[in-house]
Each structure stands twice: as C-alpha cells, then as structure tokens.
Scaffold this motif. Sequence first.
Motif, PDB file in Angstrom:
ATOM      1  N   GLY A  73      48.426  35.468  24.536  1.00  0.00           N
ATOM      2  CA  GLY A  73      47.397  35.671  23.665  1.00  0.00           C
ATOM      3  C   GLY A  73      46.540  34.415  24.031  1.00  0.00           C
ATOM      4  N   ALA A  74      44.896  34.148  22.676  1.00  0.00           N
ATOM      5  CA  ALA A  74      43.869  33.523  23.111  1.00  0.00           C
ATOM      6  C   ALA A  74      44.213  32.091  22.248  1.00  0.00           C
ATOM      7  CB  ALA A  74      42.456  34.411  23.042  1.00  0.00           C
ATOM      8  N   ASP A  75      43.723  30.768  22.750  1.00  0.00           N
ATOM      9  CA  ASP A  75      43.195  29.609  21.715  1.00  0.00           C
ATOM     10  C   ASP A  75      41.657  29.666  22.185  1.00  0.00           C
ATOM     11  OD1 ASP A  75      43.362  28.348  24.239  1.00  0.00           O
ATOM     12  OD2 ASP A  75      45.832  28.367  24.191  1.00  0.00           O
ATOM     13  N   GLU A  76      41.378  28.136  21.586  1.00  0.00           N
ATOM     14  CA  GLU A  76      40.050  27.638  21.749  1.00  0.00           C
ATOM     15  C   GLU A  76      39.488  27.462  23.379  1.00  0.00           C
ATOM     16  OE1 GLU A  76      40.234  23.475  20.058  1.00  0.00           O
ATOM     17  OE2 GLU A  76      40.379  24.635  18.580  1.00  0.00           O
ATOM     18  N   VAL A  77      41.209  27.390  23.763  1.00  0.00           N
ATOM     19  CA  VAL A  77      40.745  27.009  24.934  1.00  0.00           C
ATOM     20  C   VAL A  77      40.565  28.197  26.062  1.00  0.00           C
ATOM     21  CG1 VAL A  77      41.334  25.584  26.760  1.00  0.00           C
ATOM     22  CG2 VAL A  77      41.287  24.561  24.423  1.00  0.00           C
ATOM     23  N   VAL A  78      42.079  28.428  25.989  1.00  0.00           N
ATOM     24  CA  VAL A  78      42.347  29.933  27.159  1.00  0.00           C
ATOM     25  C   VAL A  78      41.565  30.820  26.207  1.00  0.00           C
ATOM     26  CG1 VAL A  78      44.166  30.633  28.148  1.00  0.00           C
ATOM     27  CG2 VAL A  78      44.843  27.972  28.005  1.00  0.00           C
ATOM     28  N   GLN A  79      40.705  30.943  26.530  1.00  0.00           N
ATOM     29  CA  GLN A  79      40.079  31.826  25.647  1.00  0.00           C
ATOM     30  C   GLN A  79      39.812  33.147  26.471  1.00  0.00           C
ATOM     31  OE1 GLN A  79      36.870  30.205  27.078  1.00  0.00           O
ATOM     32  NE2 GLN A  79      36.537  29.359  23.911  1.00  0.00           N
ATOM     33  N   SER A  80      40.813  34.130  26.496  1.00  0.00           N
ATOM     34  CA  SER A  80      41.311  35.398  26.866  1.00  0.00           C
ATOM     35  C   SER A  80      40.373  36.590  26.819  1.00  0.00           C
ATOM     36  CB  SER A  80      42.771  35.612  27.080  1.00  0.00           C
ATOM     37  OG  SER A  80      43.182  35.618  25.905  1.00  0.00           O
ATOM     38  N   THR A  81      40.210  36.422  25.019  1.00  0.00           N
ATOM     39  CA  THR A  81      39.001  37.504  24.210  1.00  0.00           C
ATOM     40  C   THR A  81      37.922  37.115  24.961  1.00  0.00           C
ATOM     41  OG1 THR A  81      39.865  36.653  22.236  1.00  0.00           O
ATOM     42  CG2 THR A  81      41.778  38.228  23.325  1.00  0.00           C
ATOM     43  N   ALA A  82      37.107  36.030  25.107  1.00  0.00           N
ATOM     44  CA  ALA A  82      35.754  36.322  25.291  1.00  0.00           C
ATOM     45  C   ALA A  82      35.513  37.463  26.458  1.00  0.00           C
ATOM     46  CB  ALA A  82      35.227  34.525  25.871  1.00  0.00           C
ATOM     47  N   PRO A  83      34.654  38.125  25.864  1.00  0.00           N
ATOM     48  CA  PRO A  83      33.643  39.021  26.355  1.00  0.00           C
ATOM     49  C   PRO A  83      32.925  38.456  27.700  1.00  0.00           C
ATOM     50  CG  PRO A  83      32.585  38.306  24.733  1.00  0.00           C
ATOM     51  CD  PRO A  83      33.394  37.306  24.415  1.00  0.00           C
ATOM     52  N   GLU A  84      32.826  37.361  28.593  1.00  0.00           N
ATOM     53  CA  GLU A  84      33.100  36.899  29.871  1.00  0.00           C
ATOM     54  C   GLU A  84      33.943  36.538  30.528  1.00  0.00           C
ATOM     55  OE1 GLU A  84      32.283  34.779  26.552  1.00  0.00           O
ATOM     56  OE2 GLU A  84      31.404  32.728  27.467  1.00  0.00           O
ATOM     57  N   VAL A  85      35.312  36.340  29.975  1.00  0.00           N
ATOM     58  CA  VAL A  85      36.828  36.410  30.955  1.00  0.00           C
ATOM     59  C   VAL A  85      36.468  37.788  30.650  1.00  0.00           C
ATOM     60  CG1 VAL A  85      38.691  35.503  30.325  1.00  0.00           C
ATOM     61  CG2 VAL A  85      36.798  34.251  29.403  1.00  0.00           C
ATOM     62  N   MET A  86      37.156  39.061  29.359  1.00  0.00           N
ATOM     63  CA  MET A  86      37.240  39.951  30.208  1.00  0.00           C
ATOM     64  C   MET A  86      36.747  41.074  31.071  1.00  0.00           C
ATOM     65  SD  MET A  86      38.623  40.936  26.149  1.00  0.00           S
ATOM     66  CE  MET A  86      38.492  42.103  26.278  1.00  0.00           C
ATOM     67  N   ALA A  87      35.128  40.340  31.250  1.00  0.00           N
ATOM     68  CA  ALA A  87      34.510  41.166  31.967  1.00  0.00           C
ATOM     69  C   ALA A  87      35.016  41.056  33.742  1.00  0.00           C
ATOM     70  CB  ALA A  87      33.106  40.688  31.919  1.00  0.00           C
ATOM     71  N   LEU A  88      35.239  39.942  33.943  1.00  0.00           N
ATOM     72  CA  LEU A  88      35.330  38.831  35.116  1.00  0.00           C
ATOM     73  C   LEU A  88      37.043  39.831  35.173  1.00  0.00           C
ATOM     74  CD1 LEU A  88      35.023  37.136  37.643  1.00  0.00           C
ATOM     75  CD2 LEU A  88      35.975  35.095  35.858  1.00  0.00           C
ATOM     76  N   ALA A  89      38.075  39.881  34.396  1.00  0.00           N
ATOM     77  CA  ALA A  89      38.965  40.113  34.797  1.00  0.00           C
ATOM     78  C   ALA A  89      38.626  41.556  34.984  1.00  0.00           C
ATOM     79  CB  ALA A  89      40.049  39.571  33.665  1.00  0.00           C
ATOM     80  N   ASP A  90      38.328  42.097  34.379  1.00  0.00           N
ATOM     81  CA  ASP A  90      37.401  43.439  34.978  1.00  0.00           C
ATOM     82  C   ASP A  90      36.979  43.612  36.171  1.00  0.00           C
ATOM     83  OD1 ASP A  90      39.432  44.966  32.885  1.00  0.00           O
ATOM     84  OD2 ASP A  90      36.790  45.160  31.704  1.00  0.00           O
ATOM     85  N   ARG A  91      36.259  43.297  36.517  1.00  0.00           N
ATOM     86  CA  ARG A  91      35.734  43.211  38.183  1.00  0.00           C
ATOM     87  C   ARG A  91      36.783  43.037  38.668  1.00  0.00           C
ATOM     88  NH1 ARG A  91      31.588  38.445  37.797  1.00  0.00           N
ATOM     89  NH2 ARG A  91      31.991  37.423  39.889  1.00  0.00           N
ATOM     90  N   LEU A  92      37.499  41.747  38.627  1.00  0.00           N
ATOM     91  CA  LEU A  92      38.987  41.838  39.413  1.00  0.00           C
ATOM     92  C   LEU A  92      40.040  42.294  39.581  1.00  0.00           C
ATOM     93  CD1 LEU A  92      38.792  37.687  39.017  1.00  0.00           C
ATOM     94  CD2 LEU A  92      37.946  38.806  40.889  1.00  0.00           C
ATOM     95  N   GLY A  93      39.705  43.412  39.121  1.00  0.00           N
ATOM     96  CA  GLY A  93      41.293  44.482  39.363  1.00  0.00           C
ATOM     97  C   GLY A  93      42.190  44.685  38.067  1.00  0.00           C
ATOM     98  N   ALA A  94      41.684  43.789  36.601  1.00  0.00           N
ATOM     99  CA  ALA A  94      42.505  44.022  35.742  1.00  0.00           C
ATOM    100  C   ALA A  94      43.027  45.191  35.276  1.00  0.00           C
ATOM    101  CB  ALA A  94      42.470  43.415  34.440  1.00  0.00           C
ATOM    102  N   GLY A  95      43.692  45.993  34.763  1.00  0.00           N
ATOM    103  CA  GLY A  95      43.605  47.244  34.671  1.00  0.00           C
ATOM    104  C   GLY A  95      44.142  48.267  35.757  1.00  0.00           C
ATOM    105  N   SER A  96      44.098  47.994  37.178  1.00  0.00           N
ATOM    106  CA  SER A  96      44.162  48.466  38.667  1.00  0.00           C
ATOM    107  C   SER A  96      45.165  49.051  38.188  1.00  0.00           C
ATOM    108  CB  SER A  96      44.184  47.712  39.484  1.00  0.00           C
ATOM    109  OG  SER A  96      44.981  47.023  39.546  1.00  0.00           O
TER     110      SER A  96
END
Length: 190
Positions: free
Chosen positions: A15-38
Amino acid sequence: MSFELTAGAPRDYLGADEVVQSTAPEVMALADRLGAGSGDARAFARAAFAWVRDEIAHAGDAGDPRFAVSATEVLADGVGWCYAKAHLLAAVLRAGGVPTGLCYQRLVDDGTAGGYIVHGLVAVHLDDGWHRQDPRGNKPGVAAEFSLGEERLAWPVDRALGEVDHREVHIAPAPGVIAALRRGELATEL
C-alpha cells in the motif's frame, strides 16, 4: 549471514501512505522505467535498489542540509538521509508490485552527537522470504549491495557496542523517524 525478520503478510506491504507514496505519478513512472511489470520481480528490485542507492545522494555525504521525508520529496530533491532513501525505494518497489517494508538499526553515532542513531533500510519479499537491502549509498568503507542471500548492508551491527538490528518489518515509517526528519534532525530513537 541471514537475519530473521518479523513481518506480516506480504500483501500488507504493497500500500501507499503519505510518506511511502507508491501511487504518486512520478514514483509510478520511475517504477515503469526501471522495469516494473516486466515479469522479473528480482531484476526490477535490483534495478530499483541500484537507482536509489546511486542516483539519490546521501544527504550527509553530499553535505546537503535538506531533510526530505516523503518519496516524492526525495525524488524532487535528488538527495535524502538513509530513512528518506528507504522511503523512496519502498515506494518504487511497491509501485512495481514488490512487497517492501521499512527496517531500522540502532548504531553508535560517528562521534559528532554521541550515543546512538537510528539507521533506516528496507526489506523486500522475494523468493518466498524477506531480505533487507540498504540503499544508503556507497562511499569509501561502505559497500551496500542488493542481495537475496547473505546481507550486504552498509553497516554491520556490533553488539559489543550496544548496536541493535531491529527485527520488525514496518508497513509504515516509524513515527519517531518521521518526527525527527520533519524537525530537521537525525533520528536518535524509535
């Protein structure tokens, strides 16, 4: 050497919270760039670890006075203390579907403030187990590496000095750590 951790169900660490912002667009974009979903969670986790360790400067090493707290603050600043770097890594990994929690060590201070400090790192759930990772950043004398076997953390604990590896894998950051960062100081206790 493997370290036995105490954690809840892996699904609780997505999950996400106010500090571990796993649903923030810029965090999700970085995850995609690093191979999430591969389809290769291990390779993604290794890439995310290396990116945070190497691309986000450790505030102490860089002499940067800022105290970012949340994942997006760390990403925007490009710098953070160990705790903040752990918040970003946890957010990126969670955005990519890898259960990730936060862990802490109590270490002897380097002598500037005396006593002990709390060091922040993460634990990832891969290969049917929890594995601690330390994205603090390497420097002479510090060589943290991604490992699902023997731990390769920045700071091995010296029990003779009263140092402690805390076993709990936290879903959310420890409130004392957040309070210390928001005050602009290093965490001295959990």
